[in-house]
Scaffold this active site. Sequence first.
Site, PDB file in Angstrom:
ATOM      1  N   ARG A  21       9.439   0.210  -4.122  1.00  0.00           N
ATOM      2  CA  ARG A  21      10.011   1.535  -4.447  1.00  0.00           C
ATOM      3  C   ARG A  21       8.922   2.487  -4.929  1.00  0.00           C
ATOM      4  O   ARG A  21       9.116   3.698  -4.957  1.00  0.00           O
ATOM      5  CB  ARG A  21      11.067   1.427  -5.553  1.00  0.00           C
ATOM      6  CG  ARG A  21      12.310   0.600  -5.267  1.00  0.00           C
ATOM      7  CD  ARG A  21      12.945   0.904  -3.948  1.00  0.00           C
ATOM      8  NE  ARG A  21      12.431   0.010  -2.914  1.00  0.00           N
ATOM      9  CZ  ARG A  21      12.585   0.211  -1.608  1.00  0.00           C
ATOM     10  NH1 ARG A  21      13.195   1.290  -1.177  1.00  0.00           N
ATOM     11  NH2 ARG A  21      12.115  -0.654  -0.732  1.00  0.00           N
ATOM     12  N   GLN A  50      14.359  -7.541   2.873  1.00  0.00           N
ATOM     13  CA  GLN A  50      15.144  -6.688   1.972  1.00  0.00           C
ATOM     14  C   GLN A  50      16.628  -7.051   1.999  1.00  0.00           C
ATOM     15  O   GLN A  50      17.474  -6.221   1.655  1.00  0.00           O
ATOM     16  CB  GLN A  50      14.961  -5.213   2.334  1.00  0.00           C
ATOM     17  CG  GLN A  50      13.539  -4.697   2.142  1.00  0.00           C
ATOM     18  CD  GLN A  50      13.443  -3.193   2.278  1.00  0.00           C
ATOM     19  OE1 GLN A  50      13.786  -2.419   1.393  1.00  0.00           O
ATOM     20  NE2 GLN A  50      12.977  -2.756   3.441  1.00  0.00           N
ATOM     21  N   LYS A  63      12.142   3.482   9.781  1.00  0.00           N
ATOM     22  CA  LYS A  63      13.172   2.904  10.648  1.00  0.00           C
ATOM     23  C   LYS A  63      14.171   3.955  11.130  1.00  0.00           C
ATOM     24  O   LYS A  63      14.612   3.902  12.287  1.00  0.00           O
ATOM     25  CB  LYS A  63      13.907   1.771   9.941  1.00  0.00           C
ATOM     26  CG  LYS A  63      14.812   2.173   8.797  1.00  0.00           C
ATOM     27  CD  LYS A  63      15.550   0.979   8.238  1.00  0.00           C
ATOM     28  CE  LYS A  63      16.438   1.382   7.064  1.00  0.00           C
ATOM     29  NZ  LYS A  63      17.499   2.326   7.454  1.00  0.00           N
ATOM     30  N   THR A  64      14.549   4.907  10.256  1.00  0.00           N
ATOM     31  CA  THR A  64      15.497   5.943  10.690  1.00  0.00           C
ATOM     32  C   THR A  64      14.887   6.798  11.789  1.00  0.00           C
ATOM     33  O   THR A  64      15.557   7.184  12.747  1.00  0.00           O
ATOM     34  CB  THR A  64      15.910   6.822   9.495  1.00  0.00           C
ATOM     35  OG1 THR A  64      16.441   5.987   8.454  1.00  0.00           O
ATOM     36  CG2 THR A  64      16.978   7.821   9.905  1.00  0.00           C
ATOM     37  N   ASP A  69      22.008  -0.173  12.320  1.00  0.00           N
ATOM     38  CA  ASP A  69      21.069   0.039  11.217  1.00  0.00           C
ATOM     39  C   ASP A  69      21.340  -0.990  10.118  1.00  0.00           C
ATOM     40  O   ASP A  69      22.460  -1.482   9.976  1.00  0.00           O
ATOM     41  CB  ASP A  69      21.265   1.455  10.663  1.00  0.00           C
ATOM     42  CG  ASP A  69      20.168   1.865   9.702  1.00  0.00           C
ATOM     43  OD1 ASP A  69      19.120   1.184   9.652  1.00  0.00           O
ATOM     44  OD2 ASP A  69      20.348   2.877   8.999  1.00  0.00           O
ATOM     45  N   GLU A  70      20.314  -1.318   9.315  1.00  0.00           N
ATOM     46  CA  GLU A  70      20.435  -2.257   8.194  1.00  0.00           C
ATOM     47  C   GLU A  70      21.106  -3.566   8.626  1.00  0.00           C
ATOM     48  O   GLU A  70      22.026  -4.071   7.967  1.00  0.00           O
ATOM     49  CB  GLU A  70      21.223  -1.619   7.029  1.00  0.00           C
ATOM     50  CG  GLU A  70      20.641  -0.328   6.500  1.00  0.00           C
ATOM     51  CD  GLU A  70      19.404  -0.514   5.635  1.00  0.00           C
ATOM     52  OE1 GLU A  70      18.890  -1.645   5.579  1.00  0.00           O
ATOM     53  OE2 GLU A  70      18.945   0.476   5.041  1.00  0.00           O
TER      54      GLU A  70
END
Length: 757
Positions: A601, A249, A35-36, A218-219
């Site tokens: 993770r 998430q 995503k970044t 973002d987020e």
Amino acid sequence: MSLERQIERLNPPQREAVTAPGQTALVLAGAGSGKTRVLTHRIAWLIEVERAAPLEILAVTFTNKAAAEMRERIGQLVPLPPRGMWVGTFHGIAHRLLRAHWRDAGLSETFQILDSDDQQRLIKRLLKELGDETLKPAQVAAFINARKDEGQRARHVDTQGFADRAVLAELYRRYEAACERGGMVDFGELLLRSNELWVQQPVLRDHYRRRFRHILVDEFQDTNALQYAWLRNLAGPDTSLFAVGDDDQAIYGWRGAKVENMREFERQFPNVKVVRLEQNYRSTGTILAAANALIAHNRERLGKNLWSDAGSGEPIRLYAAYNEQDEARFVVEQIEAWTAAGNPRSEAAILYRSNAQSRAFEEALMVRRIKYRVYGGQRFFDRAEIRDALAYLRLIANPADDTAFERVINQPPRGIGDKTLDTLRGEARASGLPMWEVLTRLLQGGGLTGRTAAALGGFAQLIQSLRAACQGQPLMDQALMAIRDSGLKEHHAKDVDGRGEGRVENLDELVNAASLFVNEEEDLDELTAFLSHAALEAGDAQGEAGADCVQLMTLHSAKGLEFRQVFLVGVEEGLFPSQRSIDDPARLEEERRLCYVGLTRARERLCVSYAESRRIHGETRPAMASRFIEEIPAEHLTEVRLRGTVDRPMSTRPSGGFERGSYGHGGSRSDWSPGRRDGGRADLQPPPRRVSAWNDPPKAPDSDSGLWVGQRVRHGKFGEGVITDLEGQGPRTRVQVKFAGAGSKWLMLDMAGLTPA
């Protein structure tokens, strides 16, 4: 490399998001989907291809670290520094706006920002003015901050029928007035005041709408009500709003984040383009398949399915531990095998639902002298509520302990202020006596009057009664009484800052630690030995940041991180999902999202574990595997099994658990259902000691002692019990025995005098 070449290297959905025409877009970016990279390439695309001026771009993140990373990566993609572009956190950008438009915002030009400590000091003064000795500054600050996150001023707070809320609302009103007089704004005020700027100053708002033609967030799943309102007010009809987030998430509902903002986005903005980033570049196919199956049980989601072209990888290991000590032993043995094979400790992480769970793993790691670091938190015996409880126990053991005295004389708050404490200190210095002795003399001599005398007298009576009640009692009971009678547990149960539940769990875990403690110091009484043990455990094994050490953290702290090997522990009903969430569908879905975060993770190896019994309030109680394990398809799991041992008969397993060997061995699943809560028998016999079939060689029986895990033995003092663990060799061998009357005890084998029962 040119931007065109960079764009070609993106996968098709990433490229679709980056090159979307200037319209509002919602990018559903799955875990590990880049995503970044999409956000930074989107900004570079706007500048290089769409010919947007940098000053027309606003990019909003949630942390300063993320903002700095974004600036750096954008600088690598465009040939010239993108001067004039605003990249920052919600609060950082709001601060910049208020500095530029302080007069329009009704602020002084030199307004100051209150940090958390300053805020609580101010609230402490207001509480004193109001004469309220029951509320804590942290409680009031949490209330005020929560109201601001909802966009509410003091005048908006509904107090109808809530006496406590009326007091908090009055404190909020006084707090607002004090901040106004002093030219101060707190963290929440920055965003609230800047949102009011958009509403009350439409000319100014329209100016920024024309300037920021492109807004990127973002987020997005972590936005709260105020942040979303701020964005909606800033985004005009011609604004290109590019929101990136993952509803799967969304794990911060407890601190005000609203996952429903993502679902509302399509309804509140016209012609939204939705792009799903589903290719994962982190985890194996098996891990992703398990995560997909788990999260599919959530009904309120926008939907996506993660996949990887990196291969299936190995199955997820499932370990059913006898108890939490067995679970910790198993995990630490796996980490030892991992590092013995040449892998770094820092690539192994132990993830748990609540901070209280760390203690057993910290202890097991320290016994094996393995460096570890509690990421984003403190070691168990360093936590404030644990140190408070230990201070009470220290006073029980030794009233002359001035450090313990000062720590708890007003904890929980009982109206004893700094001035009174200074008086006691001065008298102690002048007389050369401990502060406890000074206090008792002042009370006996009538040197204290009024409310101060009543408060100090109550504290003295508490300590005296605790000392009398604890005399000759088992250590566990002493810990229980100290925590209960001091009011620490009740005090933290009332916390409204979102951390009270975790603090109460930590206090409960301290009782568990006391119940398991075995005094190996012949010249010390049990309490003194335990206090020494706690002080020593607070020491050596904690690794420094950046050092090669095992990572311990809560699942919330793990978000955004990744490790080659992950141990997801304590996956039991009532623990994960938490007891509070079981009957609340919205909370249960957030717990499932948290489990999804934990699974994703892991890059290469994932082990999920649960205990079949766990100590709660010092008592061993049966536990059952979490529904989240049931929701992972059997083909993705393999149970870590014993070699050459007989499994425990089905009839002795807690009902609602899993059949031994049902994963990956042709067995059938149990008839577990969320409605079953009977928990089964509490007096289970332990299974033979598990030797992992993962990467450990089988362990030979202890030929020196002739004892084995699962054997019934007799002790001269504690009576009959069952061996649940063995550690060490030769004269240093330690044995853990669960006694029928005395609970679980660790004993030095050469001193225990155990005989077969």
